[in-house]
Design a protein around this motif. Structure first.
Motif, mmCIF file in Angstrom:
data_model
loop_
_atom_site.group_PDB
_atom_site.id
_atom_site.type_symbol
_atom_site.label_atom_id
_atom_site.label_comp_id
_atom_site.label_asym_id
_atom_site.label_seq_id
_atom_site.Cartn_x
_atom_site.Cartn_y
_atom_site.Cartn_z
ATOM 1 N N GLY A 60 0.823 -1.207 0.000
ATOM 2 C CA GLY A 60 0.000 0.000 0.000
ATOM 3 C C GLY A 60 0.854 1.254 0.000
ATOM 4 N N LYS A 61 0.172 2.402 -0.027
ATOM 5 C CA LYS A 61 0.867 3.688 -0.103
ATOM 6 C C LYS A 61 1.777 3.936 1.096
ATOM 7 N N ALA A 62 1.314 3.606 2.292
ATOM 8 C CA ALA A 62 2.131 3.845 3.492
ATOM 9 C C ALA A 62 3.392 2.989 3.471
ATOM 10 N N ALA A 63 3.252 1.730 3.098
ATOM 11 C CA ALA A 63 4.420 0.846 3.034
ATOM 12 C C ALA A 63 5.372 1.289 1.928
ATOM 13 N N LEU A 64 4.819 1.724 0.795
ATOM 14 C CA LEU A 64 5.661 2.201 -0.301
ATOM 15 C C LEU A 64 6.452 3.435 0.138
ATOM 16 N N SER A 65 5.803 4.325 0.843
ATOM 17 C CA SER A 65 6.477 5.512 1.372
ATOM 18 C C SER A 65 7.625 5.103 2.298
ATOM 19 N N HIS A 66 7.380 4.115 3.138
ATOM 20 C CA HIS A 66 8.429 3.607 4.036
ATOM 21 C C HIS A 66 9.607 3.057 3.231
ATOM 22 N N HIS A 67 9.321 2.274 2.196
ATOM 23 C CA HIS A 67 10.396 1.700 1.382
ATOM 24 C C HIS A 67 11.234 2.794 0.724
ATOM 25 N N PHE A 68 10.592 3.852 0.227
ATOM 26 C CA PHE A 68 11.356 4.949 -0.356
ATOM 27 C C PHE A 68 12.168 5.676 0.710
ATOM 28 N N THR A 69 11.646 5.790 1.917
ATOM 29 C CA THR A 69 12.398 6.411 3.015
ATOM 30 C C THR A 69 13.671 5.616 3.303
ATOM 31 N N VAL A 70 13.552 4.298 3.320
ATOM 32 C CA VAL A 70 14.721 3.436 3.556
ATOM 33 C C VAL A 70 15.736 3.605 2.425
ATOM 34 N N LEU A 71 15.261 3.649 1.181
ATOM 35 C CA LEU A 71 16.170 3.816 0.053
ATOM 36 C C LEU A 71 16.867 5.175 0.073
ATOM 37 N N ARG A 72 16.151 6.224 0.484
ATOM 38 C CA ARG A 72 16.788 7.540 0.627
ATOM 39 C C ARG A 72 17.839 7.513 1.726
ATOM 40 N N ALA A 73 17.514 6.867 2.849
ATOM 41 C CA ALA A 73 18.443 6.801 3.983
ATOM 42 C C ALA A 73 19.693 5.999 3.644
ATOM 43 N N ALA A 74 19.586 5.107 2.663
ATOM 44 C CA ALA A 74 20.738 4.316 2.228
ATOM 45 C C ALA A 74 21.506 5.005 1.098
ATOM 46 N N GLY A 75 21.064 6.192 0.699
ATOM 47 C CA GLY A 75 21.749 6.926 -0.352
ATOM 48 C C GLY A 75 21.501 6.396 -1.747
ATOM 49 N N LEU A 76 20.496 5.542 -1.908
ATOM 50 C CA LEU A 76 20.222 4.920 -3.202
ATOM 51 C C LEU A 76 19.312 5.738 -4.098
ATOM 52 N N VAL A 77 18.410 6.487 -3.503
ATOM 53 C CA VAL A 77 17.372 7.179 -4.267
ATOM 54 C C VAL A 77 17.341 8.648 -3.872
ATOM 55 N N GLU A 78 17.110 9.478 -4.870
ATOM 56 C CA GLU A 78 16.845 10.891 -4.644
ATOM 57 C C GLU A 78 15.439 11.172 -5.173
ATOM 58 N N GLN A 79 14.698 12.002 -4.453
ATOM 59 C CA GLN A 79 13.332 12.330 -4.848
ATOM 60 C C GLN A 79 13.154 13.839 -4.892
ATOM 61 N N ARG A 80 12.225 14.272 -5.754
ATOM 62 C CA ARG A 80 11.853 15.681 -5.790
ATOM 63 C C ARG A 80 10.386 15.758 -6.196
ATOM 64 N N ASP A 81 9.767 16.841 -5.809
ATOM 65 C CA ASP A 81 8.363 17.045 -6.135
ATOM 66 C C ASP A 81 8.254 17.818 -7.437
ATOM 67 N N GLU A 82 7.379 17.330 -8.298
ATOM 68 C CA GLU A 82 7.026 18.021 -9.538
ATOM 69 C C GLU A 82 5.516 18.152 -9.535
ATOM 70 N N GLY A 83 5.051 19.301 -9.089
ATOM 71 C CA GLY A 83 3.606 19.475 -8.927
ATOM 72 C C GLY A 83 3.105 18.487 -7.888
ATOM 73 N N PRO A 84 2.052 17.752 -8.193
ATOM 74 C CA PRO A 84 1.505 16.811 -7.218
ATOM 75 C C PRO A 84 2.266 15.485 -7.164
ATOM 76 N N ARG A 85 3.200 15.289 -8.080
ATOM 77 C CA ARG A 85 3.928 14.011 -8.146
ATOM 78 C C ARG A 85 5.285 14.122 -7.457
ATOM 79 N N ARG A 86 5.687 13.028 -6.843
ATOM 80 C CA ARG A 86 7.048 12.920 -6.321
ATOM 81 C C ARG A 86 7.770 11.962 -7.254
ATOM 82 N N VAL A 87 8.839 12.459 -7.889
ATOM 83 C CA VAL A 87 9.572 11.655 -8.860
ATOM 84 C C VAL A 87 10.921 11.240 -8.282
ATOM 85 N N ASN A 88 11.501 10.227 -8.899
ATOM 86 C CA ASN A 88 12.661 9.552 -8.330
ATOM 87 C C ASN A 88 13.785 9.402 -9.337
#
Length: 117
Positions: A60-88
């Protein structure tokens, strides 16, 4: 639900540079099958072309958000907001500089899922 700043916009995600990531954190992030799927899909896409909701993963959305948080904390993923979307984007160059060869190993096709001739 995404946190909102004082302006009513989502708070920008915090990113950890791969230089600041212990190997145990990187390995733990890559050990999860959902996160591995996210990394593999990002590796095959141009930077900033995939929004968080575009991944077909069984969470689900909450778990997906958690997974992206873990990937950011590991330095694997960068995210930015583009309007209503968060891109990676996969931080391939930075992560490879910190952990040479690790992503190459992780992104190799799984020999158990490859048909034998």
């Amino acid at each position: 639900m995404a946190q909102r700043g004082t302006t009513g916009h989502r708070v920008a995600p915090e990113h950890v540079h791969p230089d600041d990531v212990p190997v145990q954190v990187a390995l733990a992030a890559l050990a999860d099958p959902v996160r591995l799927t996210l990394v593999r899909e990002l590796a095959g896409c141009p930077d900033w072309s995939r929004s968080c909701g575009s991944f077909d993963v069984p969470v689900g959305k909450a778990a997906l958000s958690h997974h992206f948080t873990v990937l950011r904390a590991a330095g694997l993923v960068e995210q930015r907001d583009e309007g209503p979307r968060r891109v990676n984007r996969l931080r391939r160059a930075e992560f490879d500089a910190r952990f040479p060869g690790l992503l190459d190993l992780v992104l190799r096709p799984d020999p158990q899922n490859t048909p034998h001739s």
